[in-house]
Design a protein around this motif. Structure first.
Motif, PDB file in Angstrom:
ATOM      1  N   SER A  64      -6.803  38.685  57.539  1.00  0.00           N
ATOM      2  CA  SER A  64      -7.100  40.111  57.357  1.00  0.00           C
ATOM      3  C   SER A  64      -6.613  40.627  56.011  1.00  0.00           C
ATOM      4  O   SER A  64      -6.983  41.726  55.596  1.00  0.00           O
ATOM      5  N   ALA A  65      -5.781  39.834  55.313  1.00  0.00           N
ATOM      6  CA  ALA A  65      -5.257  40.266  54.012  1.00  0.00           C
ATOM      7  C   ALA A  65      -6.166  39.875  52.854  1.00  0.00           C
ATOM      8  O   ALA A  65      -5.862  40.174  51.695  1.00  0.00           O
ATOM      9  N   ARG A  66      -7.281  39.198  53.140  1.00  0.00           N
ATOM     10  CA  ARG A  66      -8.201  38.815  52.059  1.00  0.00           C
ATOM     11  C   ARG A  66      -8.651  40.036  51.276  1.00  0.00           C
ATOM     12  O   ARG A  66      -8.995  41.067  51.845  1.00  0.00           O
ATOM     13  N   GLU A  67      -8.706  39.873  49.970  1.00  0.00           N
ATOM     14  CA  GLU A  67      -9.246  40.926  49.108  1.00  0.00           C
ATOM     15  C   GLU A  67     -10.708  40.608  48.801  1.00  0.00           C
ATOM     16  O   GLU A  67     -11.081  39.444  48.629  1.00  0.00           O
ATOM     17  N   ALA A  68     -11.520  41.637  48.716  1.00  0.00           N
ATOM     18  CA  ALA A  68     -12.942  41.455  48.406  1.00  0.00           C
ATOM     19  C   ALA A  68     -13.216  41.839  46.957  1.00  0.00           C
ATOM     20  O   ALA A  68     -12.369  42.392  46.258  1.00  0.00           O
ATOM     21  N   GLY A  69     -14.421  41.527  46.498  1.00  0.00           N
ATOM     22  CA  GLY A  69     -14.882  41.969  45.186  1.00  0.00           C
ATOM     23  C   GLY A  69     -13.972  41.561  44.046  1.00  0.00           C
ATOM     24  O   GLY A  69     -13.441  40.454  44.007  1.00  0.00           O
ATOM     25  N   GLU A  70     -13.774  42.489  43.089  1.00  0.00           N
ATOM     26  CA  GLU A  70     -12.957  42.204  41.904  1.00  0.00           C
ATOM     27  C   GLU A  70     -11.541  41.812  42.285  1.00  0.00           C
ATOM     28  O   GLU A  70     -10.954  40.911  41.687  1.00  0.00           O
ATOM     29  N   LYS A  71     -10.973  42.524  43.266  1.00  0.00           N
ATOM     30  CA  LYS A  71      -9.614  42.214  43.675  1.00  0.00           C
ATOM     31  C   LYS A  71      -9.526  40.792  44.218  1.00  0.00           C
ATOM     32  O   LYS A  71      -8.531  40.093  43.998  1.00  0.00           O
ATOM     33  N   GLY A  72     -10.560  40.379  44.924  1.00  0.00           N
ATOM     34  CA  GLY A  72     -10.580  39.025  45.444  1.00  0.00           C
ATOM     35  C   GLY A  72     -10.649  37.994  44.334  1.00  0.00           C
ATOM     36  O   GLY A  72      -9.972  36.957  44.377  1.00  0.00           O
ATOM     37  N   ILE A  73     -11.466  38.266  43.322  1.00  0.00           N
ATOM     38  CA  ILE A  73     -11.586  37.350  42.181  1.00  0.00           C
ATOM     39  C   ILE A  73     -10.240  37.228  41.465  1.00  0.00           C
ATOM     40  O   ILE A  73      -9.781  36.128  41.139  1.00  0.00           O
ATOM     41  N   THR A  74      -9.593  38.366  41.258  1.00  0.00           N
ATOM     42  CA  THR A  74      -8.292  38.367  40.584  1.00  0.00           C
ATOM     43  C   THR A  74      -7.260  37.591  41.396  1.00  0.00           C
ATOM     44  O   THR A  74      -6.482  36.798  40.849  1.00  0.00           O
ATOM     45  N   ALA A  75      -7.248  37.809  42.713  1.00  0.00           N
ATOM     46  CA  ALA A  75      -6.293  37.114  43.579  1.00  0.00           C
ATOM     47  C   ALA A  75      -6.520  35.606  43.536  1.00  0.00           C
ATOM     48  O   ALA A  75      -5.569  34.823  43.449  1.00  0.00           O
ATOM     49  N   CYS A  76      -7.768  35.187  43.593  1.00  0.00           N
ATOM     50  CA  CYS A  76      -8.070  33.751  43.578  1.00  0.00           C
ATOM     51  C   CYS A  76      -7.703  33.118  42.235  1.00  0.00           C
ATOM     52  O   CYS A  76      -7.199  31.989  42.180  1.00  0.00           O
ATOM     53  N   THR A  77      -7.961  33.844  41.148  1.00  0.00           N
ATOM     54  CA  THR A  77      -7.600  33.326  39.821  1.00  0.00           C
ATOM     55  C   THR A  77      -6.089  33.141  39.717  1.00  0.00           C
ATOM     56  O   THR A  77      -5.604  32.119  39.223  1.00  0.00           O
ATOM     57  N   GLU A  78      -5.344  34.123  40.222  1.00  0.00           N
ATOM     58  CA  GLU A  78      -3.882  34.010  40.221  1.00  0.00           C
ATOM     59  C   GLU A  78      -3.428  32.869  41.128  1.00  0.00           C
ATOM     60  O   GLU A  78      -2.486  32.135  40.807  1.00  0.00           O
ATOM     61  N   ALA A  79      -4.095  32.716  42.254  1.00  0.00           N
ATOM     62  CA  ALA A  79      -3.714  31.674  43.213  1.00  0.00           C
ATOM     63  C   ALA A  79      -3.882  30.272  42.630  1.00  0.00           C
ATOM     64  O   ALA A  79      -3.222  29.329  43.069  1.00  0.00           O
ATOM     65  N   LEU A  80      -4.745  30.114  41.636  1.00  0.00           N
ATOM     66  CA  LEU A  80      -4.956  28.798  41.025  1.00  0.00           C
ATOM     67  C   LEU A  80      -3.740  28.335  40.229  1.00  0.00           C
ATOM     68  O   LEU A  80      -3.652  27.159  39.862  1.00  0.00           O
ATOM     69  N   THR A  81      -2.793  29.240  39.972  1.00  0.00           N
ATOM     70  CA  THR A  81      -1.552  28.861  39.279  1.00  0.00           C
ATOM     71  C   THR A  81      -0.405  28.639  40.262  1.00  0.00           C
ATOM     72  O   THR A  81       0.695  28.276  39.855  1.00  0.00           O
TER      73      THR A  81
END
Length: 496
Positions: A54-71
């Protein structure tokens, strides 16, 4: 002290959780000699953090979260986890309409470095999902041909799986022609889970004889066919020019509709369901009678049967064809205000929107397969074994078939494969070399592994059963199932 204890629980979710809702996962180990994957402890980097979809972010926020998660060390130290994050970022790129970026992320996910044994398993779940994500993106770019090619590739990654085949067929159904790839997938899915999919595809292509034959086979799988499927059969028989068959089916379904209508007078859920079925069946009966009257040269009767209805809810290809047929001979004034071309176009638009519109995101976020431990197949192998108390074959209530129930939650395609193996071994135990699936239905939900089945009912027949003759063309041989899946779905060998 209380405040200090509560602090970790109140911490904001990490970028990894905000990306796809899941924390770290164990890195798969392997034993090449035995050809199996096992859970390893290497790669279990980073903090343990509870899953929280339920904490998944959608849209731009989701893209930003995933990019950060790659580190995050939980992804840098685990290529499987990294691939899942890249795939989810691709889903969010798709959501934002950045289709080229979605394709780039799908390909990056597919390209993570893996050993050959891990790669073989990866390609059956995450790898196939990234290909399907690319297919969705190509479809959104109006590149139908490339989308179909990719969708077929995704389905081929697991030939005994149903989920990807169904997704690919939804894509291919947008065009009326049935390609060689689509026919292969239709035939495969038809053998694993008989339903209306091939009937609708053949009807969409104008193959009324083939559609009528397919629905006749489908009707034969039911102890008591419902009024909707029988009325659908009558309409297809009439379109195929089988007047006698249509008349017989209409006579059969008319009595069933009358009996069901008697149950539709109440206000409870059963009465409402009965009323809906009667309404749908009545409409297709009306269409069937109109085509039958046209076949018999009764033009005015056919026109009368189509008059006065501003909207039709029956399958678009069937409805449009019958109305067009009557209009072609009846001239102006036949079914006024009804345009068969618009009926087809509207149906295609709805189908396309279901693949490229907002609704598709639930499929991509929740349903697309992700990593599932390879040991899951071995767990099913234990359950299939004759000494187990679960997943054992039993006669159906009427004794006409054999039933196997799966109550273990696992990826949808894993459960399907396990049931095919269980049926093959049950058939062999009876001295039979073939079996045909009559019923394959379960309750599904989204899990970390993607769409999962938590309960599935699977009925089948063998040549020793009276219902087999009508299904012989859909049968599997025991040998082909054992060759394709037998080695995976066995209990693990004892360790020395």
């Amino acid at each position: 002290m209380l405040a200090a204890t509560a602090a970790p629980a109140l911490a904001a979710p990490s970028a990894l959780i905000r990306c796809d809702g899941y924390g770290r996962r164990q890195t798969p180990g392997e034993q090449v000699g035995r050809g199996i994957l096992i859970l390893g402890t290497l790669g279990l980097f980073g903090s343990a953090e509870a899953d929280n979809p339920s904490a998944r972010e959608a849209g731009e926020k989701g893209i930003t979260a995933c990019t950060e998660a790659l580190t995050d060390s939980r992804t840098t130290g685990n290529p499987v986890r990294r691939a899942e994050v890249l795939m989810m970022r691709g889903v969010r790129q798709f959501e934002m309409g950045r289709f080229d970026d979605a394709i780039a992320d799908a390909r990056a996910a597919r390209s993570v470095e893996l050993t050959p044994l891990v790669r073989a398993h990866f390609d059956r779940n995450i790898g196939a999902s990234t290909v399907m994500l690319e297919a969705f993106a190509r479809l959104s770019q109006n590149n139908q041909a490339e989308a179909e090619k990719l969708a077929f590739q995704a389905a081929q990654a697991r030939p005994t799986g149903l989920f990807m085949a169904e997704e690919a067929l939804r894509n291919m159904a947008l065009t009326p022609e049935i390609s060689a790839d689509e026919k292969l997938l239709l035939d495969r899915a038809w053998r694993m889970a008989p339903n209306l999919r091939p009937v609708l595809s053949m009807a969409g292509a104008g193959d009324w004889t083939g559609a009528a034959a397919a629905i006749k086979t489908l009707v034969a799988t039911f102890p008591k066919p419902g009024v909707v499927v029988l009325s659908h059969q009558a309409a297809l028989q009439a379109l195929a020019g089988d007047n006698k068959g249509a008349e017989e089916t209409l006579a059969r379904v008319s009595q069933d509709i009358d009996e069901l209508a008697a149950k539709a007078g109440g206000t409870d859920q059963n009465a409402q369901t009965a009323a809906q079925q009667v309404a749908r069946a009545d409409e297709m009966v009306q269409l069937a009678k109109a085509q039958l009257a046209l076949n018999q040269g009764k033009l005015e009767e056919a026109k009368g049967l189509l008059a006065g209805r501003p909207r039709w809810l029956s399958p678009a290809s069937l409805t449009a064809q019958i109305i067009a047929n009557v209009q072609a001979k009846g001239g102006p004034g036949t079914a006024p205000g009804i345009d068969p071309a618009k009926i087809r176009a509207d149906a295609t638009k709805v189908a396309r929107d279901s693949l490229t519109g907002k609704g598709v995101l639930n499929n991509l976020v929740v349903a697309l397969p992700r990593w599932e431990d390879a040991s899951e197949a071995q767990e099913f192998g234990k359950m299939i074994a004759p000494t187990s108390k679960t997943m054992q074959p039993k006669p159906t209530r009427d004794g006409a078939a054999t039933s196997i129930v799966s109550g273990r939650s696992a990826a949808l395609d894993t459960v399907n494969e396990a049931l095919l193996v269980a049926a093959a071994r049950a058939a062999a135990a009876k001295g039979q070399d073939r079996f045909a699936v009559l019923f394959n239905f379960g309750s599904n939900r989204g899990t970390r592994a993607g769409i999962a089945s938590s309960f599935t009912l699977f009925d089948f027949v063998t040549p020793a059963d009276s219902l087999f003759a009508a299904q012989a063309g859909r049968a599997f041989t025991v040998a082909e199932i054992e060759t394709a899946l037998g080695s995976q779905y066995r209990p693990p060998a004892p360790t020395r």
